[in-house]
Design a protein around this motif. Sequence first.
Motif, PDB file in Angstrom:
ATOM      1  N   HIS A   1      40.860  47.060  35.218  1.00 41.74           N
ATOM      2  CA  HIS A   1      40.113  46.460  36.325  1.00 41.74           C
ATOM      3  C   HIS A   1      39.332  47.549  37.081  1.00 41.74           C
ATOM      4  O   HIS A   1      38.142  47.396  37.342  1.00 41.74           O
ATOM      5  CB  HIS A   1      41.103  45.734  37.256  1.00 41.74           C
ATOM      6  CG  HIS A   1      40.493  45.125  38.475  1.00 41.74           C
ATOM      7  ND1 HIS A   1      40.334  43.764  38.619  1.00 41.74           N
ATOM      8  CD2 HIS A   1      39.982  45.687  39.597  1.00 41.74           C
ATOM      9  CE1 HIS A   1      39.759  43.520  39.792  1.00 41.74           C
ATOM     10  NE2 HIS A   1      39.531  44.671  40.401  1.00 41.74           N
TER      11      HIS A   1
ATOM     12  N   GLU B   1      34.600  41.341  41.831  1.00 43.38           N
ATOM     13  CA  GLU B   1      36.017  41.175  41.474  1.00 43.38           C
ATOM     14  C   GLU B   1      36.172  40.317  40.223  1.00 43.38           C
ATOM     15  O   GLU B   1      37.002  40.590  39.374  1.00 43.38           O
ATOM     16  CB  GLU B   1      36.798  40.566  42.648  1.00 43.38           C
ATOM     17  CG  GLU B   1      36.944  41.500  43.827  1.00 43.38           C
ATOM     18  CD  GLU B   1      37.399  42.905  43.416  1.00 43.38           C
ATOM     19  OE1 GLU B   1      38.341  43.035  42.613  1.00 43.38           O
ATOM     20  OE2 GLU B   1      36.759  43.882  43.860  1.00 43.38           O
TER      21      GLU B   1
ATOM     22  N   HIS C   1      35.163  48.455  37.371  1.00 44.17           N
ATOM     23  CA  HIS C   1      34.326  48.650  38.566  1.00 44.17           C
ATOM     24  C   HIS C   1      33.395  49.852  38.382  1.00 44.17           C
ATOM     25  O   HIS C   1      32.250  49.821  38.792  1.00 44.17           O
ATOM     26  CB  HIS C   1      35.202  48.871  39.805  1.00 44.17           C
ATOM     27  CG  HIS C   1      35.730  47.592  40.419  1.00 44.17           C
ATOM     28  ND1 HIS C   1      34.928  46.505  40.679  1.00 44.17           N
ATOM     29  CD2 HIS C   1      36.983  47.244  40.822  1.00 44.17           C
ATOM     30  CE1 HIS C   1      35.663  45.539  41.224  1.00 44.17           C
ATOM     31  NE2 HIS C   1      36.916  45.949  41.313  1.00 44.17           N
TER      32      HIS C   1
HETATM   33 ZN   LIG Z   1      38.611  45.105  42.243  1.00 41.73          ZN
END
Ligand SMILES: [Zn+2]
Length: 271
Positions: free
Chosen positions: A180, A209, A184
């Motif tokens: 994750h 997100e 980003h």
């Molecule tokens: Zn995040």
Amino acid sequence: MSTLNVNPEWSKLLHEAVTQPGTVSKAYSMFHGYSLGNQLLAMAQCHERGLQPGPIGTFMHWKETGRFVRKGEKALTLCMPITGKRTAEKHNDDTGQDETVEVGFTRFVYKNHWFVLSQTDGAEYTPQSLPDWNESKALESLGVAKVPFENMDGRVQGYARNREVAISLLAEQPEATLFHELAHVVLGHTAEGKLNSDSGERTPRDIRELEAECVALLCCESLGLPGADLSRGYIQSWYKGNEVPERSARRIFHAADAILKAGRVSEEIAR
Ligand SMILES: [Zn+2]
């Protein structure tokens, strides 16, 4: 060989991949030499045509392995990037003149060149083993550093800053959290963060997100690591009332491919 004008909707492929458990892991185990988007395209076509999913190769690839494509078999269609240069007019602020500049572009075309193992006959097939994925290799190839976690908020599992990621020692699913946070960085969210937020260039937070969580799911499921179920829950709640924009779907596939490829240990031919 013809070029098809099909344009699969990546958002639809993504929807299937992230909501149906097992879709990605099955596709990855069969077609891991290909990009995730192509893996899913190949899988969908096998289902549609009642073909046993299995390794894929071009006509020549099968020939090289001592096998041959059976007469009358129809090839599968996959997406190939074509890069090139074109000229464009650009205004030069310093001289006040319009200038002709060369800009690079990537275009995607759909070609039907591929056959699945079950469409071929001949010499016995030796299965390729799944490539290993190594965290330090991935970090190094992506130019990302893993730094000590310094956040007192017990709910935070990890964070990304510029080209650094930090994962809490208490993270429930450390692998998923790493993917994750890497997402980003790879998706450019951390670089955007430095831009003036008034510029309007910044991806909205909820989309950031969502994109990162989809990448984490695709990576975890491809590599058979835990954490996909947690991501799936988050993504499914997003789908209640929202769609994943086509642009995000493409970006998600692209980032997951980059992360998977960066950590791949065995040498594979990039296709
Ligand atoms: Zn995040």
